[in-house]
Motif scaffolding. Structure first.
Motif, PDB file in Angstrom:
ATOM      1  N   ALA A 122       0.831  -1.203   0.000  1.00  0.00           N
ATOM      2  CA  ALA A 122       0.000   0.000   0.000  1.00  0.00           C
ATOM      3  C   ALA A 122       0.870   1.260   0.000  1.00  0.00           C
ATOM      4  O   ALA A 122       1.938   1.289   0.617  1.00  0.00           O
ATOM      5  N   ILE A 123       0.369   2.285  -0.684  1.00  0.00           N
ATOM      6  CA  ILE A 123       0.972   3.619  -0.679  1.00  0.00           C
ATOM      7  C   ILE A 123      -0.140   4.597  -0.290  1.00  0.00           C
ATOM      8  O   ILE A 123      -1.216   4.579  -0.881  1.00  0.00           O
ATOM      9  N   LEU A 124       0.121   5.431   0.709  1.00  0.00           N
ATOM     10  CA  LEU A 124      -0.806   6.473   1.137  1.00  0.00           C
ATOM     11  C   LEU A 124      -0.046   7.789   1.012  1.00  0.00           C
ATOM     12  O   LEU A 124       0.963   7.977   1.690  1.00  0.00           O
ATOM     13  N   ASN A 125      -0.508   8.686   0.152  1.00  0.00           N
ATOM     14  CA  ASN A 125       0.254   9.912  -0.059  1.00  0.00           C
ATOM     15  C   ASN A 125      -0.653  11.068  -0.448  1.00  0.00           C
ATOM     16  O   ASN A 125      -1.811  10.875  -0.809  1.00  0.00           O
ATOM     17  N   THR A 126      -0.088  12.261  -0.361  1.00  0.00           N
ATOM     18  CA  THR A 126      -0.709  13.456  -0.921  1.00  0.00           C
ATOM     19  C   THR A 126       0.338  14.144  -1.775  1.00  0.00           C
ATOM     20  O   THR A 126       1.390  14.550  -1.272  1.00  0.00           O
ATOM     21  N   ALA A 127       0.055  14.240  -3.065  1.00  0.00           N
ATOM     22  CA  ALA A 127       0.925  14.967  -3.986  1.00  0.00           C
ATOM     23  C   ALA A 127       0.416  16.406  -4.087  1.00  0.00           C
ATOM     24  O   ALA A 127      -0.761  16.679  -3.868  1.00  0.00           O
ATOM     25  N   ILE A 128       1.309  17.295  -4.414  1.00  0.00           N
ATOM     26  CA  ILE A 128       0.949  18.686  -4.676  1.00  0.00           C
ATOM     27  C   ILE A 128       1.309  18.966  -6.130  1.00  0.00           C
ATOM     28  O   ILE A 128       2.466  18.853  -6.528  1.00  0.00           O
ATOM     29  N   GLY A 129       0.291  19.287  -6.922  1.00  0.00           N
ATOM     30  CA  GLY A 129       0.480  19.467  -8.353  1.00  0.00           C
ATOM     31  C   GLY A 129       0.626  18.113  -9.038  1.00  0.00           C
ATOM     32  O   GLY A 129       0.355  17.069  -8.464  1.00  0.00           O
ATOM     33  N   GLY A 130       1.017  18.130 -10.274  1.00  0.00           N
ATOM     34  CA  GLY A 130       1.193  16.901 -11.032  1.00  0.00           C
ATOM     35  C   GLY A 130       0.409  16.932 -12.323  1.00  0.00           C
ATOM     36  O   GLY A 130      -0.184  17.963 -12.682  1.00  0.00           O
ATOM     37  N   PRO A 131       0.365  15.785 -13.021  1.00  0.00           N
ATOM     38  CA  PRO A 131      -0.268  15.779 -14.334  1.00  0.00           C
ATOM     39  C   PRO A 131      -1.796  15.857 -14.316  1.00  0.00           C
ATOM     40  O   PRO A 131      -2.391  16.229 -15.316  1.00  0.00           O
ATOM     41  N   TRP A 132      -2.428  15.513 -13.206  1.00  0.00           N
ATOM     42  CA  TRP A 132      -3.894  15.493 -13.175  1.00  0.00           C
ATOM     43  C   TRP A 132      -4.491  16.738 -12.523  1.00  0.00           C
ATOM     44  O   TRP A 132      -5.359  17.396 -13.098  1.00  0.00           O
ATOM     45  N   PRO A 133      -4.066  17.134 -11.305  1.00  0.00           N
ATOM     46  CA  PRO A 133      -4.680  18.313 -10.681  1.00  0.00           C
ATOM     47  C   PRO A 133      -4.187  19.610 -11.328  1.00  0.00           C
ATOM     48  O   PRO A 133      -3.210  19.624 -12.059  1.00  0.00           O
ATOM     49  N   ARG A 134      -4.898  20.673 -10.997  1.00  0.00           N
ATOM     50  CA  ARG A 134      -4.434  21.993 -11.412  1.00  0.00           C
ATOM     51  C   ARG A 134      -3.189  22.342 -10.597  1.00  0.00           C
ATOM     52  O   ARG A 134      -2.958  21.769  -9.541  1.00  0.00           O
ATOM     53  N   PRO A 135      -2.434  23.319 -11.028  1.00  0.00           N
ATOM     54  CA  PRO A 135      -1.312  23.771 -10.202  1.00  0.00           C
ATOM     55  C   PRO A 135      -1.844  24.468  -8.950  1.00  0.00           C
ATOM     56  O   PRO A 135      -2.923  25.065  -8.986  1.00  0.00           O
ATOM     57  N   PRO A 136      -1.119  24.402  -7.842  1.00  0.00           N
ATOM     58  CA  PRO A 136      -1.514  25.187  -6.671  1.00  0.00           C
ATOM     59  C   PRO A 136      -1.557  26.670  -7.050  1.00  0.00           C
ATOM     60  O   PRO A 136      -0.832  27.119  -7.936  1.00  0.00           O
ATOM     61  N   ASP A 137      -2.438  27.412  -6.382  1.00  0.00           N
ATOM     62  CA  ASP A 137      -2.539  28.844  -6.655  1.00  0.00           C
ATOM     63  C   ASP A 137      -2.654  29.596  -5.328  1.00  0.00           C
ATOM     64  O   ASP A 137      -2.522  28.998  -4.254  1.00  0.00           O
ATOM     65  N   ALA A 138      -2.920  30.877  -5.395  1.00  0.00           N
ATOM     66  CA  ALA A 138      -2.974  31.709  -4.191  1.00  0.00           C
ATOM     67  C   ALA A 138      -4.062  31.251  -3.221  1.00  0.00           C
ATOM     68  O   ALA A 138      -3.971  31.514  -2.023  1.00  0.00           O
ATOM     69  N   ALA A 139      -5.081  30.566  -3.709  1.00  0.00           N
ATOM     70  CA  ALA A 139      -6.173  30.100  -2.843  1.00  0.00           C
ATOM     71  C   ALA A 139      -5.898  28.724  -2.224  1.00  0.00           C
ATOM     72  O   ALA A 139      -6.651  28.278  -1.367  1.00  0.00           O
ATOM     73  N   THR A 140      -4.824  28.050  -2.639  1.00  0.00           N
ATOM     74  CA  THR A 140      -4.491  26.743  -2.071  1.00  0.00           C
ATOM     75  C   THR A 140      -4.009  26.931  -0.643  1.00  0.00           C
ATOM     76  O   THR A 140      -3.166  27.792  -0.376  1.00  0.00           O
ATOM     77  N   THR A 141      -4.559  26.127   0.273  1.00  0.00           N
ATOM     78  CA  THR A 141      -4.273  26.273   1.695  1.00  0.00           C
ATOM     79  C   THR A 141      -3.065  25.438   2.114  1.00  0.00           C
ATOM     80  O   THR A 141      -3.003  24.241   1.839  1.00  0.00           O
ATOM     81  N   PHE A 142      -2.122  26.076   2.811  1.00  0.00           N
ATOM     82  CA  PHE A 142      -0.987  25.389   3.429  1.00  0.00           C
ATOM     83  C   PHE A 142      -0.834  25.947   4.827  1.00  0.00           C
ATOM     84  O   PHE A 142      -1.058  27.136   5.029  1.00  0.00           O
ATOM     85  N   PRO A 143      -0.496  25.169   5.861  1.00  0.00           N
ATOM     86  CA  PRO A 143      -0.290  23.726   5.760  1.00  0.00           C
ATOM     87  C   PRO A 143      -1.617  23.007   5.517  1.00  0.00           C
ATOM     88  O   PRO A 143      -2.702  23.543   5.774  1.00  0.00           O
ATOM     89  N   ASN A 144      -1.497  21.787   5.050  1.00  0.00           N
ATOM     90  CA  ASN A 144      -2.642  20.958   4.724  1.00  0.00           C
ATOM     91  C   ASN A 144      -2.367  19.566   5.270  1.00  0.00           C
ATOM     92  O   ASN A 144      -1.221  19.118   5.235  1.00  0.00           O
ATOM     93  N   TYR A 145      -3.388  18.870   5.752  1.00  0.00           N
ATOM     94  CA  TYR A 145      -3.154  17.605   6.444  1.00  0.00           C
ATOM     95  C   TYR A 145      -4.000  16.474   5.857  1.00  0.00           C
ATOM     96  O   TYR A 145      -5.198  16.637   5.648  1.00  0.00           O
ATOM     97  N   HIS A 146      -3.355  15.365   5.629  1.00  0.00           N
ATOM     98  CA  HIS A 146      -3.982  14.107   5.213  1.00  0.00           C
ATOM     99  C   HIS A 146      -3.766  13.161   6.389  1.00  0.00           C
ATOM    100  O   HIS A 146      -2.695  12.611   6.568  1.00  0.00           O
ATOM    101  N   ARG A 147      -4.786  13.027   7.224  1.00  0.00           N
ATOM    102  CA  ARG A 147      -4.652  12.248   8.456  1.00  0.00           C
ATOM    103  C   ARG A 147      -5.088  10.805   8.205  1.00  0.00           C
ATOM    104  O   ARG A 147      -6.127  10.569   7.611  1.00  0.00           O
TER     105      ARG A 147
END
Length: 159
Positions: A122-147
């Protein structure tokens, strides 16, 4: 690794955060020398915190490297609330893989090449950006948590 028939459940709280946030829970075969011919099961992916789950099975024709199309997949979608904890699951065994959230099945696939007796990890991850999602922008919230609370692998009782 583990092999089917099995049910793999991940209890998690997904990140919100907007564009560019891509949490995923997925199973890869221990022998990934010819992706995706040994199968890949994506228990859950969500793109850009849009509240839509994607459960996907990737494979290749006849489960043979280089035979037929290089990459086939079936993807199923269902909505999920981003507030709170959820159980994301895939059950796989001879002839089918079924995707569920909070105990409700929302899709199944039965390709000829379902490799239920393949050993997975198993792999559990959170990617930021990439080929499928939009690029992060000024409205993207950081820090961000995948619990993640737990991952469980259950095997059916022998009859």
């Amino acid at each position: 690794g583990f092999r089917g028939p099995a049910r793999v459940c991940v209890r998690a709280q997904l990140p919100g955060g907007g564009n560019g946030v891509w949490p995923a829970h997925w199973l890869m075969p221990l022998d990934d020398s010819c992706w995706p011919c040994h199968g890949e099961l994506d228990i859950m992916e969500m793109i850009d915190a849009d509240g839509v789950l994607h459960g996907t099975y990737h494979w290749c024709a006849n489960a043979t490297c280089g035979d037929g199309p290089a990459h086939l997949s079936d993807t199923f979608q269902t909505p999920v609330a981003l507030d709170g904890w959820h159980e994301f699951a895939v059950e796989f065994g001879p002839g089918a893989a079924r995707f569920a959230v909070d105990g409700a099945f929302y899709g199944s696939v039965a390709p000829d090449a379902l490799l239920w007796n393949t050993s997975y990890y198993a792999i559990l991850n959170t990617a930021i950006g990439g080929p499928w999602p939009r690029p992060p922008d000024a409205a993207t919230t950081f820090p961000n948590y995948h619990r993640v609370d737990a991952i469980r692998v259950a095997y059916p009782k022998a009859v």
